[in-house]
Write a protein that holds these residues in place. Structure first.
Motif, short mmCIF file in Angstrom:
data_model
loop_
_atom_site.label_atom_id
_atom_site.label_comp_id
_atom_site.label_asym_id
_atom_site.label_seq_id
_atom_site.Cartn_x
_atom_site.Cartn_y
_atom_site.Cartn_z
N LEU A 169 0.81 -1.21 0.00
CA LEU A 169 0.00 0.00 0.00
C LEU A 169 0.85 1.26 0.00
CD1 LEU A 169 -2.93 1.17 0.27
CD2 LEU A 169 -2.49 1.26 2.73
N SER A 170 0.65 2.11 -0.99
CA SER A 170 1.27 3.44 -0.96
C SER A 170 0.37 4.36 -0.16
CB SER A 170 1.42 4.00 -2.38
OG SER A 170 2.27 3.20 -3.16
N TRP A 171 0.96 5.26 0.60
CA TRP A 171 0.15 6.23 1.32
C TRP A 171 0.87 7.55 1.45
CZ3 TRP A 171 2.25 7.47 6.14
CH2 TRP A 171 3.08 6.51 6.75
N ILE A 172 0.07 8.60 1.55
CA ILE A 172 0.59 9.96 1.63
C ILE A 172 0.03 10.62 2.89
CG2 ILE A 172 0.95 10.28 -0.83
CD1 ILE A 172 -1.83 11.50 -1.03
N GLN A 173 0.70 11.69 3.33
CA GLN A 173 0.20 12.47 4.46
C GLN A 173 -0.78 13.51 3.93
OE1 GLN A 173 0.63 11.91 7.53
NE2 GLN A 173 2.42 10.59 7.66
N CYS A 174 -2.00 13.51 4.46
CA CYS A 174 -3.04 14.41 3.97
C CYS A 174 -3.42 15.44 5.03
CB CYS A 174 -4.29 13.61 3.60
SG CYS A 174 -4.06 12.47 2.22
N HIS A 175 -3.30 16.72 4.69
CA HIS A 175 -3.70 17.80 5.60
C HIS A 175 -4.21 18.96 4.76
CE1 HIS A 175 -1.84 15.85 9.04
NE2 HIS A 175 -0.79 15.64 8.29
N LYS A 176 -5.24 19.60 5.22
CA LYS A 176 -5.75 20.78 4.54
C LYS A 176 -4.96 21.98 4.99
CE LYS A 176 -10.09 23.04 3.27
NZ LYS A 176 -11.56 23.04 3.44
N LYS A 177 -4.07 22.46 4.13
CA LYS A 177 -3.15 23.54 4.50
C LYS A 177 -3.88 24.83 4.86
CE LYS A 177 0.46 21.84 1.37
NZ LYS A 177 -0.34 20.83 0.64
N THR A 178 -4.97 25.08 4.16
CA THR A 178 -5.66 26.36 4.38
C THR A 178 -6.29 26.44 5.76
OG1 THR A 178 -7.63 25.41 3.34
CG2 THR A 178 -6.14 26.66 1.93
N ALA A 179 -6.45 25.29 6.42
CA ALA A 179 -7.10 25.29 7.73
C ALA A 179 -6.12 25.56 8.86
CB ALA A 179 -7.79 23.95 7.98
N LEU A 180 -4.84 25.66 8.53
CA LEU A 180 -3.84 25.83 9.57
C LEU A 180 -3.74 27.29 10.01
CD1 LEU A 180 -0.95 23.59 8.20
CD2 LEU A 180 -2.73 23.01 9.86
N SER A 181 -3.70 27.48 11.30
CA SER A 181 -3.50 28.82 11.83
C SER A 181 -2.01 29.12 11.91
CB SER A 181 -4.11 28.92 13.23
OG SER A 181 -3.70 30.11 13.85
N PRO A 182 -1.55 30.27 11.41
CA PRO A 182 -0.12 30.58 11.47
C PRO A 182 0.38 30.72 12.90
CG PRO A 182 -1.40 32.50 10.79
CD PRO A 182 -2.35 31.35 10.80
N LYS A 183 -0.54 30.88 13.85
CA LYS A 183 -0.12 31.03 15.24
C LYS A 183 0.06 29.69 15.94
CE LYS A 183 -2.47 35.48 15.74
NZ LYS A 183 -3.49 36.24 16.51
N LYS A 184 -0.38 28.61 15.26
CA LYS A 184 -0.30 27.30 15.88
C LYS A 184 0.66 26.41 15.09
CE LYS A 184 -5.04 27.45 17.65
NZ LYS A 184 -6.36 26.76 17.66
N LEU A 185 1.27 25.48 15.82
CA LEU A 185 2.15 24.52 15.18
C LEU A 185 1.30 23.47 14.50
CD1 LEU A 185 5.00 23.48 14.68
CD2 LEU A 185 4.81 22.15 16.79
N GLY A 186 1.26 23.48 13.22
CA GLY A 186 0.42 22.54 12.48
C GLY A 186 1.27 21.51 11.77
N PRO A 187 0.62 20.67 10.96
CA PRO A 187 1.34 19.66 10.20
C PRO A 187 2.22 20.29 9.14
CG PRO A 187 -0.97 19.73 9.58
CD PRO A 187 -0.82 20.63 10.77
#
Length: 446
Positions: A108-126
Motif C-alpha cells: 500500500l502506498s500512502w501519503i500524508q493528507c492535511h488541509k493547509k488552508t485550515a492551519l493557523s499561522p499562530k499554531k504549530l500545524g502539520p
C-alpha cells in the motif's frame, strides 16, 4: 518499508481491473520504449522522527474476535533505521510534490493528507509539504462498501473497517507498536500534462509529525507498480556520505532504464496464494541467494539456508525499504565467525546495535574494512553483488561502525533481506513481467 511492510492484502479475486487507459501514458525514448526518470536520495532521519520511517516491518493488525494472527508475526522490534530512500512524486490535479519513501517490500502506498488552508499561522500545524486533498480535482475517498474494504481470507484480517462517516478506514501496527492509519482514497499521479495515471488506491494518513509517505512497489495488486501496470522499474542507490549538509543523489526509472544493457539477471521465485506458508511473504521480490564470500573465502553456509522451507523460513528478499541486510542465524553466525577471525580483537565488546548487530567497532573504519576485505553475495547464474571493503562498515552512532548486517531473528522474521546498504553504487532493476531482478555496477552519485 518488508515482510518489509507486511500488509496482507490477499484477495481470492482482483477488485481492480485496469484497462490500458489506466496505465501511465507512455513517454517514448529513441528506442520507442516507455521511460520516466526521477532523482533518488538517501536521506538521514532525525532521532525524533516517527518510527514509521525507521522500519517498514509491520506487525499484524489487532485481530477481530475469533481470528488468530499467524504466531510468527507477533513481534516487536526496538531497531530504528537511520536512512531511507526518497523519491519526490507529483500527485493530484494539479500535482502536488510529495516525498515518498521507496519501498519494494510493501504494497500500500500512502501519503500524508492535511488541509493547509485550515492551519493557523499562530499554531504549530502539520508540515506544509503534506498533500492537501481539497486542492486536487481528481481526489476521491473510498466508501465502506468498496471491495478493497472487505476481507477475503479469514486467516488474515485486512486492516480496514468503516469509520463514522461510512468511509474505508485502514489501520495497522508497525513492529514497534506504532499505529499507522487513515482513509483509503483514489488519486492520480500526474507526471506532466500528457502523462498521468487514472486514480489509484492510496492511503491518506493524518499524522502531524511527518510529511513523507510510503511508495509501495512490491508485486501485490495494490502496489503502485501493479495498479499502474508498470512493467519494470529500477534505481541506483548513491553511496552514503557523512559530510554535513551534503546529500548525494542517485537515480530512479519507471519503465526502461537506458543503462540496462549491462545488467545481469536472476530469476524471481514466485508463489501462489494457495501456498499458505506462515513465515513467507508471497508479495516480496524473492531471489535465490546461493552463498557468501568474505575476502575470497566461501563461507560454510548451506544453500538451503537462503531458500524458503515448508514454513516459508529462509526466504531471500531484495528490499529498498530495509537499510541493513538481515540473515537468519545459521548464515549470520558464519559471517560473524569469519569477521571475528579476521578482526576479532577490534570488536567493541558488549555492544549490540539496535539489538540486531553485534559486529561493531569504534576504531578506524577504513583500516578495519581493509582487514575484513570485500564481501560477495553469490546468486544463481553466476550473478554476484560485490561489497567493497570501504563500504563494509556503516557509521551507526558517535563514531561507532558496524558491519551492515543484522540478525533477522531479532526482528522476529526468519528471512534473509538484502537491504539498501548493500545496494549502494548498484543498479537494481525489478522486472515482475519477466519474473526477474537485474543488477549492474554503477557510480550512483554521478
Amino acid at each position: 518499508m518488508t515482510l518489509n511492510a507486511m500488509l496482507f492484502f490477499f484477495f481470492l479475486t482482483p477488485f481492480l481491473s485496469l484497462s490500458s487507459q489506466e496505465t501511465i501514458k507512455p513517454q517514448l525514448n529513441k528506442n520507442n520504449t516507455f521511460s520516466l526518470y526521477f532523482p533518488l536520495t538517501s536521506r538521514s532521519l532525525s532521532p525524533h522522527s516517527s518510527p514509521k520511517f525507521y522500519s517498514s516491518f509491520v506487525a499484524p493488525t489487532r485481530p477481530k474476535t475469533g481470528v488468530k494472527a499467524a504466531p510468527s508475526l507477533n513481534f516487536r522490534s526496538k531497531f530504528r533505521y537511520s536512512k531511507v530512500l526518497i523519491v519526490s512524486l507529483p500527485i493530484g490535479t494539479p500535482p502536488q510534490t510529495q516525498e515518498m519513501v521507496l519501498d519494494t517490500g510493501s504494497q500500500l502506498s500512502w501519503i500524508q493528507c492535511h488541509k493547509k488552508t485550515a492551519l493557523s499561522p499562530k499554531k504549530l500545524g502539520p508540515p506544509t509539504t503534506s498533500f492537501d486533498p481539497s486542492l486536487s480535482s481528481s481526489f476521491s475517498v473510498l466508501p465502506c462498501n468498496h471491495p478493497v474494504c472487505k476481507p477475503r481470507i479469514t486467516d488474515f484480517t485486512l486492516p480496514t473497517d468503516c469509520d463514522k462517516n461510512r468511509l474505508c478506514h485502514y489501520s495497522y501496527f508497525y513492529a514497534d507498536g506504532t499505529l499507522a492509519e487513515g482513509n483509503l482514497v483514489r488519486e492520480k499521479f500526474t507526471f506532466s500534462r500528457s502523462q498521468s495515471t487514472l486514480p489509484l488506491v492510496l492511503g491518506c494518513a493524518k499524522d502531524p509529525s511527518n510529511d513523507k509517505g510510503i511508495w509501495g512497489m512490491n508485486v501485490g495488486r495494490l502496489s503502485f507498480a501493479s495498479q499502474a501496470k508498470i512493467s519494470k522499474f529500477s534505481y541506483c542507490v548513491p553511496p552514503q556520505s557523512y559530510r554535513a549538509g551534503f546529500t548525494p543523489t542517485g537515480s530512479f526509472y519507471l519503465g526502461e532504464n537506458p543503462n540496462s544493457s549491462g545488467f545481469q539477471y536472476v530469476n524471481l521465485l514466485t508463489f501462489t496464494q494457495s501456498q499458505h506458508m506462515p513465515n513467507l511473504d508471497p508479495l516480496a521480490y524473492t531471489v535465490v541467494l546461493q552463498g557468501i564470500r568474505i575476502k575470497g573465502k566461501k563461507l560454510n553456509i548451506p544453500a538451503t539456508v537462503f531458500r524458503p522451507d515448508a514454513s516459508g523460513s529462509g526466504q531471500t528478499i531484495v528490499d529498498s525499504g530495509s537499510e541493513f541486510t538481515y540473515l537468519v542465524d545459521e548464515a549470520y553466525n558464519q559471517v560473524k565467525a569469519e569477521v571475528v577471525r579476521l578482526v576479532g580483537p577490534k570488536l567493541k565488546k558488549g555492544y549490540v546495535y539496535g539489538g540486531v548487530s553485534d559486529m561493531c567497532f569504534d576504531g578506524n573504519a577504513l583500516e578495519i574494512g581493509r582487514l575484513i576485505g570485500d564481501m560477495v553475495l553469490e546468486f544463481d547464474k553466476g550473478v554476484e553483488i560485490v561489497i567493497p571493503e570501504e563500504r563494509m562498515l556503516a557509521n551507526v552512532e558517535n563514531g561507532i561502525h558496524c558491519v551492515g548486517i543484522g540478525r533477522s531473528d531479532m526482528l522476529g522474521i526468519p528471512s534473509n533481506i538484502i537491504g539498501s546498504f548493500h545496494q549502494q553504487n548498484l543498479w537494481v532493476e525489478f522486472d515482475p513481467t519477466n519474473k526477474r531482478v537485474g543488477f549492474g555496477k554503477a557510480d550512483c552519485s554521478r
